[in-house]
Design an enzyme around this catalytic site. Structure first.
Site, PDB file in Angstrom:
ATOM      1  N   TRP A  34      53.371 -27.522  18.153  1.00  0.00           N
ATOM      2  CA  TRP A  34      54.376 -28.538  17.483  1.00  0.00           C
ATOM      3  C   TRP A  34      55.362 -28.716  18.645  1.00  0.00           C
ATOM      4  O   TRP A  34      55.739 -27.945  19.391  1.00  0.00           O
ATOM      5  CB  TRP A  34      55.026 -27.951  16.397  1.00  0.00           C
ATOM      6  N   SER A 100      51.528 -21.306  19.514  1.00  0.00           N
ATOM      7  CA  SER A 100      52.742 -21.508  18.750  1.00  0.00           C
ATOM      8  C   SER A 100      52.516 -21.967  17.232  1.00  0.00           C
ATOM      9  O   SER A 100      51.921 -20.879  16.582  1.00  0.00           O
ATOM     10  CB  SER A 100      53.495 -22.734  19.483  1.00  0.00           C
ATOM     11  N   MET A 101      52.797 -23.063  16.686  1.00  0.00           N
ATOM     12  CA  MET A 101      52.493 -23.353  15.310  1.00  0.00           C
ATOM     13  C   MET A 101      50.990 -23.124  15.117  1.00  0.00           C
ATOM     14  O   MET A 101      50.639 -22.692  13.980  1.00  0.00           O
ATOM     15  CB  MET A 101      53.007 -24.934  15.004  1.00  0.00           C
ATOM     16  N   ASP A 229      60.474 -16.546  26.483  1.00  0.00           N
ATOM     17  CA  ASP A 229      60.259 -17.399  25.600  1.00  0.00           C
ATOM     18  C   ASP A 229      61.755 -17.248  24.775  1.00  0.00           C
ATOM     19  O   ASP A 229      61.973 -16.664  23.901  1.00  0.00           O
ATOM     20  CB  ASP A 229      59.215 -16.941  24.410  1.00  0.00           C
ATOM     21  N   HIS A 258      58.119 -20.659  26.498  1.00  0.00           N
ATOM     22  CA  HIS A 258      57.436 -20.826  25.522  1.00  0.00           C
ATOM     23  C   HIS A 258      56.074 -21.333  25.790  1.00  0.00           C
ATOM     24  O   HIS A 258      54.986 -21.099  25.530  1.00  0.00           O
ATOM     25  CB  HIS A 258      58.024 -21.409  24.274  1.00  0.00           C
TER      26      HIS A 258
END
Length: 277
Positions: A34, A100-101, A229, A258
Site C-alpha cells: 500500500w 508490506s500490506m 524500517d 521499509h
C-alpha cells in the site's frame, strides 16, 4: 491486457483484477504493498524470470489498473481475489510473496483456503501478523497512528502521500540508493489509486489480527525485514511472525528501510533467489 473478471449479484460491485504473467517454470505470485501497484516489482520480476520462474504480478482492487469498487477493502475480500486468480490460472505448488500490506493477503489466504496449492511463502517488510497495540500485542502501534493516517488521507491525501513516500524509503539516508525520479514514480502510482481504497486499506492492514492465520502455515516460510524500517515496526510483524510460524526463516537487512525492494534491491533479490533454490 489480462484481467480476472469477478461478477457479483450487484453490477456496481463487479471487480476486474489486472495481472501480468511472464516467464515459465515454477510459478510465483508477487503481491504489492500500500498504496502502490504491481508495478513496484520492476526490479524483482526480471531476476526471478531469469532464475527460471513464471512470475505473476497483479494490482489489488482499487489500485493500479484494477477496478475501483467503493467497498471490499478487507482481507477476506482481497484474499478471495488472490484465490480466484490462482484458480483462474490453475496454479499448483505456487510460491506467494507479499510486500508490506501484501503480507496480509498471504496470511488471510492460508487462514481461509489452506496451503494445498502453496509451496512456499515469503513475507517482505510485512504487516503480518498484527500491527495494532493491544494488551496481548504490546509491541504494536497505538490506534492513534492509524487514525492519524486515515485523517490525513481524508483531508489531504496527496500531501500525505508525498511525505509518506519519503519516509517509505528513508529518503534522507538513502539518496545514494534511490533517485528523485523513482520517488516521483512511486508517488504517481499512489496518487492514481482509489481514494476510498487508499483510506479503507488502512483499517485492513492496521487493525486486522492475523496471528491465528499464521499459526496455520505449514510450508517453508521466509520473513524479510529492514532494521531501519520506520513504517512497519519489526517486533509485531516479521519477528512475531517468525516466532509463530514453525521452522520459518528470518532475514534482517542492515540499514534497509521499509521500501527495501527499491533501495536494497540486490540484497533483497539475493535472499529471494537463495530461498527459492
Amino acid at each position: 491486457m489480462p484481467y480476472l473478471e469477478k461478477t457479483t449479484a450487484q453490477k456496481d460491485a463487479d471487480v476486474n483484477i489486472y495481472y501480468e504473467d511472464h516467464g515459465s517454470g515454477k510459478p510465483i505470485i508477487l503481491i504489492h504493498g500500500w498504496p502502490l501497484s504491481g508495478a513496484m516489482w520492476e526490479y524483482q520480476v526480471p531476476a526471478l524470470i531469469e532464475s527460471g520462474h513464471r512470475v505473476i504480478t497483479y494490482d489489488r482492487r482499487g489500485f493500479g489498473k484494477s477496478s475501483r469498487p467503493y467497498t471490499g477493502y478487507d482481507y477476506d475480500s482481497m484474499a478471495e481475489d488472490l484465490h480466484d486468480l490462482i484458480k483462474k490460472l490453475d496454479l499448483r505448488d505456487v510460491i506467494l510473496a507479499g510486500f508490506s500490506m501484501g503480507g496480509g493477503e498471504l496470511a488471510q489466504y492460508v487462514g481461509t483456503f489452506g496451503t494445498s496449492r502453496i509451496s512456499k511463502l515469503i513475507f517482505i517488510s510485512s504487516i503480518a501478523p498484527f500491527l495494532l497495540k493491544t494488551e496481548d500485542n504490546p509491541d504494536g502501534a497505538p490506534d492513534d497512528v492509524f487514525k492519524g493516517m486515515e485523517d490525513n488521507v481524508k483531508n489531504d491525501r496527496l500531501g500525505f502521500l508525498k511525505g509518506f513516500g519519503e519516509g517509505f524509503v528513508n529518503y534522507e539516508d538513502n539518496k545514494d540508493r534511490i533517485s528523485q525520479g523513482q520517488l516521483d514514480y512511486n508517488f504517481q502510482i499512489a496518487a492514481a489509486a482509489s481514494p476510498k481504497g487508499t483510506l479503507d486499506c488502512i483499517n485492513a492492514f492496521g487493525r486486522t489480527d492475523l496471528r491465528d492465520a499464521l499459526k496455520k502455515i505449514d510450508v517453508p516460510t521466509l520473513f524479510i525485514h529492514g532494521d531501519a524500517d520506520n513504517i512497519v515496526p519489526i517486533e509485531p510483524s516479521s519477528k512475531q511472525g517468525h516466532e509463530l510460524v514453525e521452522d520459518s526463516r528470518l532475514e534482517i537487512i542492515k540499514d534497509a528501510p521499509h521500501g527495501l525492494y527499491v533501495t536494497h534491491t540486490e540484497e533483497l533479490n539475493e535472499i529471494l533467489l537463495d530461498f527459492l533454490k
